[in-house]
Motif scaffolding. Structure first.
Motif, PDB file in Angstrom:
ATOM      1  N   THR A   8      26.842 -36.524  14.087  1.00 49.47           N
ATOM      2  CA  THR A   8      27.614 -36.350  12.777  1.00 49.47           C
ATOM      3  C   THR A   8      27.117 -37.259  11.716  1.00 49.47           C
ATOM      4  O   THR A   8      26.618 -36.875  10.288  1.00 49.47           O
ATOM      5  N   MET A   9      26.895 -38.411  12.046  1.00 51.00           N
ATOM      6  CA  MET A   9      26.129 -39.255  11.002  1.00 51.00           C
ATOM      7  C   MET A   9      24.950 -38.835  10.480  1.00 51.00           C
ATOM      8  O   MET A   9      24.384 -38.920   9.167  1.00 51.00           O
ATOM      9  N   GLY A  10      24.253 -38.475  11.617  1.00 53.72           N
ATOM     10  CA  GLY A  10      22.649 -37.956  11.116  1.00 53.72           C
ATOM     11  C   GLY A  10      22.729 -36.941  10.434  1.00 53.72           C
ATOM     12  O   GLY A  10      21.779 -36.739   9.478  1.00 53.72           O
ATOM     13  N   GLN A  11      23.668 -35.794  10.674  1.00 55.44           N
ATOM     14  CA  GLN A  11      23.737 -34.502   9.824  1.00 55.44           C
ATOM     15  C   GLN A  11      24.215 -35.041   8.327  1.00 55.44           C
ATOM     16  O   GLN A  11      23.474 -34.744   7.507  1.00 55.44           O
ATOM     17  N   ASP A  12      25.152 -35.782   8.033  1.00 49.15           N
ATOM     18  CA  ASP A  12      25.468 -36.411   7.011  1.00 49.15           C
ATOM     19  C   ASP A  12      24.536 -36.926   6.275  1.00 49.15           C
ATOM     20  O   ASP A  12      24.095 -36.622   5.038  1.00 49.15           O
ATOM     21  N   LEU A  13      23.704 -37.869   7.062  1.00 50.19           N
ATOM     22  CA  LEU A  13      22.881 -38.514   6.345  1.00 50.19           C
ATOM     23  C   LEU A  13      21.626 -37.372   5.804  1.00 50.19           C
ATOM     24  O   LEU A  13      20.821 -37.535   4.746  1.00 50.19           O
ATOM     25  N   ASN A  14      21.417 -36.578   6.743  1.00 47.52           N
ATOM     26  CA  ASN A  14      20.463 -35.535   6.301  1.00 47.52           C
ATOM     27  C   ASN A  14      20.877 -34.705   5.124  1.00 47.52           C
ATOM     28  O   ASN A  14      20.050 -34.529   4.126  1.00 47.52           O
ATOM     29  N   THR A  15      22.099 -34.328   4.972  1.00 45.61           N
ATOM     30  CA  THR A  15      22.445 -33.820   3.683  1.00 45.61           C
ATOM     31  C   THR A  15      22.365 -34.535   2.759  1.00 45.61           C
ATOM     32  O   THR A  15      21.755 -34.153   1.533  1.00 45.61           O
ATOM     33  N   ILE A  16      22.663 -35.958   2.855  1.00 46.43           N
ATOM     34  CA  ILE A  16      22.690 -36.724   1.688  1.00 46.43           C
ATOM     35  C   ILE A  16      20.846 -36.824   1.259  1.00 46.43           C
ATOM     36  O   ILE A  16      20.850 -36.693  -0.024  1.00 46.43           O
ATOM     37  N   ALA A  17      20.119 -37.043   2.135  1.00 42.90           N
ATOM     38  CA  ALA A  17      18.886 -37.081   2.117  1.00 42.90           C
ATOM     39  C   ALA A  17      18.261 -35.822   1.312  1.00 42.90           C
ATOM     40  O   ALA A  17      17.604 -35.829   0.237  1.00 42.90           O
ATOM     41  N   ASN A  18      18.702 -34.592   1.601  1.00 42.63           N
ATOM     42  CA  ASN A  18      18.063 -33.512   1.273  1.00 42.63           C
ATOM     43  C   ASN A  18      18.651 -33.372  -0.351  1.00 42.63           C
ATOM     44  O   ASN A  18      17.720 -33.280  -1.182  1.00 42.63           O
ATOM     45  N   GLU A  19      20.009 -33.718  -0.505  1.00 43.15           N
ATOM     46  CA  GLU A  19      20.508 -33.701  -1.825  1.00 43.15           C
ATOM     47  C   GLU A  19      19.866 -34.397  -2.705  1.00 43.15           C
ATOM     48  O   GLU A  19      19.333 -34.361  -3.899  1.00 43.15           O
ATOM     49  N   TYR A  20      19.798 -35.856  -2.050  1.00 39.10           N
ATOM     50  CA  TYR A  20      18.853 -36.758  -3.050  1.00 39.10           C
ATOM     51  C   TYR A  20      17.794 -36.543  -3.397  1.00 39.10           C
ATOM     52  O   TYR A  20      17.326 -36.404  -4.845  1.00 39.10           O
ATOM     53  N   SER A  21      16.829 -35.861  -2.452  1.00 40.50           N
ATOM     54  CA  SER A  21      15.383 -35.961  -2.910  1.00 40.50           C
ATOM     55  C   SER A  21      15.456 -34.598  -3.814  1.00 40.50           C
ATOM     56  O   SER A  21      14.467 -34.466  -4.708  1.00 40.50           O
ATOM     57  N   SER A  22      16.277 -33.546  -4.008  1.00 43.29           N
ATOM     58  CA  SER A  22      16.232 -32.377  -4.702  1.00 43.29           C
ATOM     59  C   SER A  22      16.591 -32.991  -6.116  1.00 43.29           C
ATOM     60  O   SER A  22      16.098 -32.779  -7.045  1.00 43.29           O
ATOM     61  N   LEU A  23      17.683 -33.566  -6.031  1.00 48.05           N
ATOM     62  CA  LEU A  23      18.177 -34.575  -7.341  1.00 48.05           C
ATOM     63  C   LEU A  23      16.984 -34.910  -7.986  1.00 48.05           C
ATOM     64  O   LEU A  23      16.751 -35.078  -9.089  1.00 48.05           O
ATOM     65  N   LEU A  24      16.471 -35.905  -7.071  1.00 45.23           N
ATOM     66  CA  LEU A  24      15.597 -36.877  -7.738  1.00 45.23           C
ATOM     67  C   LEU A  24      14.100 -36.020  -8.222  1.00 45.23           C
ATOM     68  O   LEU A  24      13.597 -36.322  -9.264  1.00 45.23           O
ATOM     69  N   LYS A  25      14.120 -34.979  -7.456  1.00 46.76           N
ATOM     70  CA  LYS A  25      12.834 -34.126  -7.996  1.00 46.76           C
ATOM     71  C   LYS A  25      12.827 -33.611  -9.270  1.00 46.76           C
ATOM     72  O   LYS A  25      12.396 -33.594 -10.030  1.00 46.76           O
TER      73      LYS A  25
ATOM     74  N   ILE B 103      13.089 -36.171 -11.852  1.00 51.60           N
ATOM     75  CA  ILE B 103      11.454 -36.750 -12.269  1.00 51.60           C
ATOM     76  C   ILE B 103      10.906 -35.452 -12.896  1.00 51.60           C
ATOM     77  O   ILE B 103      10.110 -35.653 -13.860  1.00 51.60           O
ATOM     78  N   ALA B 104      11.108 -34.281 -12.559  1.00 52.23           N
ATOM     79  CA  ALA B 104      10.363 -33.233 -13.262  1.00 52.23           C
ATOM     80  C   ALA B 104      10.687 -33.217 -14.837  1.00 52.23           C
ATOM     81  O   ALA B 104       9.843 -32.801 -15.707  1.00 52.23           O
ATOM     82  N   GLN B 105      12.072 -33.640 -15.018  1.00 53.14           N
ATOM     83  CA  GLN B 105      12.409 -33.340 -16.421  1.00 53.14           C
ATOM     84  C   GLN B 105      12.026 -34.443 -17.347  1.00 53.14           C
ATOM     85  O   GLN B 105      11.847 -34.469 -18.423  1.00 53.14           O
ATOM     86  N   LEU B 106      11.408 -35.761 -16.726  1.00 55.47           N
ATOM     87  CA  LEU B 106      11.198 -36.872 -17.412  1.00 55.47           C
ATOM     88  C   LEU B 106       9.811 -36.551 -18.515  1.00 55.47           C
ATOM     89  O   LEU B 106      10.062 -36.967 -19.428  1.00 55.47           O
ATOM     90  N   PRO B 107       8.910 -36.136 -17.807  1.00 54.07           N
ATOM     91  CA  PRO B 107       7.671 -35.913 -18.721  1.00 54.07           C
ATOM     92  C   PRO B 107       8.179 -34.857 -19.923  1.00 54.07           C
ATOM     93  O   PRO B 107       7.471 -35.009 -20.941  1.00 54.07           O
ATOM     94  N   VAL B 108       8.984 -33.975 -19.822  1.00 52.28           N
ATOM     95  CA  VAL B 108       9.461 -33.086 -21.005  1.00 52.28           C
ATOM     96  C   VAL B 108       9.984 -33.679 -22.220  1.00 52.28           C
ATOM     97  O   VAL B 108      10.072 -33.237 -23.398  1.00 52.28           O
ATOM     98  N   GLN B 109      10.576 -35.075 -21.653  1.00 52.10           N
ATOM     99  CA  GLN B 109      11.472 -35.677 -22.921  1.00 52.10           C
ATOM    100  C   GLN B 109      10.474 -36.230 -24.150  1.00 52.10           C
ATOM    101  O   GLN B 109       9.355 -36.346 -23.760  1.00 52.10           O
ATOM    102  N   GLN B 110      11.027 -36.393 -25.347  1.00 48.68           N
ATOM    103  CA  GLN B 110      10.181 -36.543 -26.295  1.00 48.68           C
ATOM    104  C   GLN B 110      10.031 -37.939 -26.369  1.00 48.68           C
ATOM    105  O   GLN B 110       8.945 -38.374 -27.141  1.00 48.68           O
ATOM    106  N   HIS B 111      10.775 -38.511 -25.894  1.00 46.92           N
ATOM    107  CA  HIS B 111      10.784 -40.142 -26.067  1.00 46.92           C
ATOM    108  C   HIS B 111       9.382 -40.624 -25.246  1.00 46.92           C
ATOM    109  O   HIS B 111       9.396 -40.586 -24.067  1.00 46.92           O
ATOM    110  N   VAL B 112       8.546 -41.529 -25.901  1.00 46.37           N
ATOM    111  CA  VAL B 112       7.299 -41.742 -25.368  1.00 46.37           C
ATOM    112  C   VAL B 112       7.516 -42.731 -24.118  1.00 46.37           C
ATOM    113  O   VAL B 112       6.861 -42.599 -23.022  1.00 46.37           O
TER     114      VAL B 112
END
Lengths: 84, 864
Positions: free
Chosen positions: B810-827, B830-839
């Motif tokens: 169970t722990m592993g699964q939870d961690l997996n979920t968390i990991a997936n979510e985290y990586s997608s969110l982080l992705k 980060i994808a949005q960062l270059p679009v920002q206007q602030h240098v």
């Protein structure tokens, strides 16, 4: 008169005659010379001019009245202007 | 007598020649002179005796000149040249015998004769009136003297005057006389047309120009002008001229009407000081005008003085003369009427501005007039400016000044207490000057009320002395806008400097800003750490159970245990805990915040809205700190310890693999999150806060007045907000960030649970192997004890393993979920960062992705 003076006089008269022609006065040489002589004697040129005008204008003068005549005769000699 | 005889002879001869010009031979000097010639001779004598001296002076050259001129006038210029030539030759023949002595008289003679001839040739009926006779006949009026009643005279009269009947001119049919005819007809026409004399009309016009109705000229309301009553018959030209002159009267009426109107209105309605000044100036001009009219009226009855006493003339003032006199007053009156029109509805500074617009004129008369007028009109305005700039006083009863004040609380005095009223700003004061004026007076008031400082008075007197005016009234006037500007600049400079001194030295503005940075923006690291440690368990409770006093006490202890205790007590005094209003379900974390109390006058800078923004930043930073703290806590538990290793060794191999993979995944995930959080923290702390702070410090150094300071502070806050993704443009990014934070917290709790589970299992096994151990010992305590390789309870081992396996899975699964979510969110983040206007966000991206790990993972997203 010496010839010099005579020449001067003649020249002056010529010049005066020329001027009088320019000014179209209608005077001939002799009349002009008389007039010049009179002027030189000191007569008032205005008077002379008036005289000329009067006498010229009315060559066929009317008959004078007898009353005047006597008057005029009297003062002929007296009232001439004497000049210094 | 010889002379006389000669003269006589000559005259005789002359007469003869003149009388008979067609006789060419001059030798016809017969002694018998005809009657005619006798008469002529006598007449000649008479003429000659009539005048002794000529009427003009003896001057040869002048005479010659005159003759030449005559010739030229007649168009005979070549003749003139010839004559000049002759004359020079003639005059050179001088002073020798035989020459003519009296040249002048000869010339004069010739001239007069030629003139007479010319006149005679031109017309013979020129002489018609006695008036012209003298000139025509060459200056011999004596010919027509009354006492010369001789036949000659009568004859001449007859010849000369064709129907001379004293006064009425006769007309001849000569073509050249048409002009004369016209003149005479005109004179007759005039006499018939005008019933009234010019003097009456002139007097009436003068009355009209003072606004009074005269006998003939009255004001007509329908036509709105002064008109001559129709019953009077005047020639049209006169009527037109009268109407033109009465325009002055109409203008005068308008101006006077405005003045009396304002005077009537002034107590009841508010005409205003500027309006009153305007009326006063107009009245001065009108009194000048009255003077002129008085002089004209006095003169109107006098006749014109002439040199000759016999001739008579009309009155001094004719309509034409009047129009000449009125030319200048008409210009001035027209100007005044225009100004009256445009100022009918205006007041205060607007009126001054409108009049100033009309003063831009090239004519020196108009310019001078407007300058005088404006000087008076603007004096109340300038007075107001002076008192505002040097004393901060705003005595403006009629609301004519362009600075408006309103009563506000002390803290908003600077921002809202005073503002510019552009409607009342006259056009000769530029916008920048007006702003400076506003700021100077505002500074004085600010110093007076908020800072309780009296030192500005010296600054004001210094400023006035520097410019050269005094602080008393009447120093400045219109036309001296430069002087006003320099006064304002000097005053502004000094007062601003004084204000800055007060702000920085007495109220320690810089120190307070620094304190806010250290406490509200979490600059004081050790203090924040202690605070976090102490306050954390409290804040995990529900919001409504937390007592703010307790938290305040905790704050105190945090201060005392860190370096913050050495700070200025005044500053520490202002630091407070603020519990925000909470809803249900809020944890303490959501409502906790710190607050800094900025009192007057600093609360001009740190207003409510500014503090609210600081609060927002504080919340964000506090959250970030909390995340960091949580991750550190997780690390504490994840470090290799005996329990885990013992547990590990006791497991069966199948479970071992799972155990190891779970643990590893946990650690990897932790590492990623830690990397992210650390870099974000670093970015915020150094790239955002410190950089903005140093910029702000630099701008504070060069700030010249409070407006500059406020602007600098604004930019400081704004840059922080923008760069830390709290701005409006980064709202989606911000949301992603907060979701990430929540995820991290979830991970933390999972990691906690994992470790707890491992410890529990370990404890179970050790418990079963060491039953003598105290069961009540806490799990944490049992970590420290090295447990030996106790014998497994063979019976419970399988169940334990199964449970462990399940748990791990169970722990592993939870961690997996968390990991997936985290990586997608982080992705996504980060994808949005270059679009920002602030240098600067690019720096964040660089930090997060300096190994290009993420961009290589998802190459299509980043477009590399």
């Amino acid at each position: 008169m010496d010839p010099e003076a005579a020449r001067t006089a003649r020249d002056s008269l010529d010049l005066a005659f020329h001027m009088s022609n320019i000014l179209d006065t209608g005077l001939d040489r002799h009349t002009l010379s008389i007039l010049i002589a009179l002027c030189d004697m000191g007569l008032n040129p205005e008077t002379l001019a008036a005289l000329v005008k009067e006498l010229r204008r009315d060559p066929s003068s009317s008959q004078p009245t007898p009353t005047i005549q006597s008057e005029i005769v009297d003062f002929t000699v007296m009232d001439l202007p004497m000049l210094s | 007598m010889e002379e006389e005889q000669k003269v006589l002879d000559l005259v005789k001869e002359l007469v003869l020649r003149l009388l008979s010009p067609n006789q060419t031979d001059p030798n016809l000097s017969t002694p018998s002179i005809s009657i005619d010639s006798q008469q002529a001779l006598k007449y000649a004598m008479r003429i000659l005796s009539s005048r002794m001296t000529p009427s003009i002076s003896v001057d040869d050259s002048a005479m010659a000149e005159s003759i030449k001129r005559h010739l030229v006038n007649q168009g005979k210029s070549s003749d003139a040249l010839t004559f000049a030539d002759l004359y020079s030759k003639f005059s050179s023949k001088s002073s020798s015998s035989g020459s003519i002595k009296n040249k002048w008289s000869v010339l004069y003679l010739l001239k007069v004769i030629s003139e007479d001839r010319r006149r005679e040739k031109r017309s013979d009926s020129r002489v018609s009136s006695g008036f012209f006779a003298s000139t025509v006949s060459g200056g011999l009026p004596v010919l027509f003297d009354d006492d010369s009643d001789n036949c000659r005279v009568s004859r001449n009269q007859k010849t000369l005057g064709k129907g001379w009947n004293g006064g009425v001119l006769l007309v001849s049919k000569d073509v050249e006389n048409i002009r004369d005819i016209a003149f005479r007809e005109f004179a007759n026409l005039l006499k018939e047309e005008s019933e009234v004399s010019e003097g009456v009309l002139v007097r009436d016009v003068l009355y009209a120009c003072q606004g009074i109705d005269g006998k003939l000229v009255k004001f007509d309301k329908n036509v709105d002008g002064y008109v001559l009553s129709d019953s009077i018959k005047v020639p049209r030209a006169t009527g037109i001229m009268v109407r033109k002159l009465c325009e002055l009267g109409w203008l005068f009426r308008k101006v006077k009407g405005y003045i009396s109107d304002s005077m009537d209105r002034s107590p009841a309605e508010e005409v205003g000081t500027v309006g009153q000044a305007f009326c006063a100036a107009l009245q001065d001009e009108l009194s000048e005008y009255y003077k002129l009219l008085a002089v004209l009226e006095a003169q109107s009855m006098n006749p014109i003085p002439l040199v000759s006493e016999t001739a008579s003339s009309g009155n001094y003032l004719s309509l034409r003369r009047l129009s000449v006199w009125f030319a200048e007053p008409l210009v001035k009156m027209r100007l005044m009427a225009i100004l009256v029109d445009c100022c009918m509805v205006l007041r205060g500074g607007a009126m001054a501005g409108a009049i100033h617009v009309h003063a831009q004129h090239g004519d020196p008369l108009v310019h001078e007039f407007m300058r005088r007028l404006l000087r008076r009109v603007c004096s109340p305005l300038f007075e107001m400016v002076r008192s505002w700039v040097l004393e901060g006083e705003l005595d403006d009863i009629f609301a004519e000044f362009f600075v408006l004040g309103q009563p506000v609380k002390a803290e908003s005095l600077w921002r809202e207490g005073y503002r510019l009223h552009t409607g009342m700003l006259p056009s000769f004061i530029s916008q920048s000057l007006a702003l400076r004026i506003l700021r100077t007076g505002k500074s004085i008031n600010f110093l007076r009320f908020c800072c309780e400082d009296q030192g500005w008075a010296d600054a004001a007197t210094e400023a006035a002395a520097a410019v050269g005016t005094t602080t008393r009234r009447g120093g400045l006037g219109y036309g001296e806008t430069d002087a006003l500007e320099s006064l304002v600049i000097e005053a502004a400079k000094r007062i601003d400097r004084h204000l800055m001194d007060v702000m920085f030295n007495r109220y320690k503005f810089k120190e307070h800003c620094l304190a806010i940075k250290r406490y509200l923006l979490l600059g004081q690291g050790d203090f924040v750490q202690y605070l976090m440690d102490i306050v954390r368990p409290e804040l995990s409770e529900a919001a409504n159970t937390i007592s703010s006093f307790k938290i305040a006490g905790l704050l105190e202890s945090a201060i005392r245990s860190s370096n913050a205790q050495y700070d200025d007590p005044d500053i520490l005094d202002r630091l407070r805990v603020k519990m925000m209003p909470h809803g249900t379900g809020d944890r303490g974390w959501d409502v906790f915040s710190l607050d800094y109390d900025a009192r007057v006058p600093l609360n001009t800078v740190f207003t409510e809205s500014v503090m609210a923004r600081y609060l927002r930043i504080f919340n964000f930073l506090w959250k970030l700190r909390r995340i960091e703290h949580a991750l550190i806590g997780a690390w504490k538990m994840m470090k290799p310890n005996c329990i885990t290793s013992h547990f590990f060794t006791k497991l069966e191999s199948a479970v071992k693999l799972q155990f190891v993979s779970t643990l590893r995944r946990c650690q990897v995930l932790w590492n990623e999150m830690n990397h992210f959080v650390t870099n974000l923290q670093y970015y915020i702390m150094f790239e955002v806060l410190e950089v903005s702070w140093s910029n702000f410090l630099a701008e504070m150094e060069v700030a010249k007045d409070l407006d500059d300071l406020l602007a600098a502070h604004e930019t400081y806050l704004l840059s922080i907000l923008e760069k830390s993704l709290l701005g409006e443009r980064s709202q989606t990014l911000c949301k992603t960030l907060f979701v990430l934070f929540d995820l991290i917290l979830r991970f933390r709790s999972h990691a906690d649970r994992l470790n707890e589970g491992i410890h529990e299992f370990q404890a179970r096994t050790t418990e079963s192997s060491l039953p003598s151990r105290d069961m009540t010992k806490s799990r944490f305590k049992s970590n420290d004890e090295p447990s030996g390789f106790g014998s497994w309870v063979s019976g419970g081992r399988k169940a334990l393993t199964k449970r462990a396996e399940e748990f791990l899975r169970t722990m592993g699964q939870d961690l997996n979920t968390i990991a997936n979510e985290y990586s997608s969110l982080l992705k996504g983040f980060i994808a949005q960062l270059p679009v920002q206007q602030h240098v600067d966000l690019k720096f964040l991206l660089f930090r997060l992705d300096y190994t290009e790990f993420y961009s290589r993972l998802h190459p299509n997203i980043y477009g590399h």
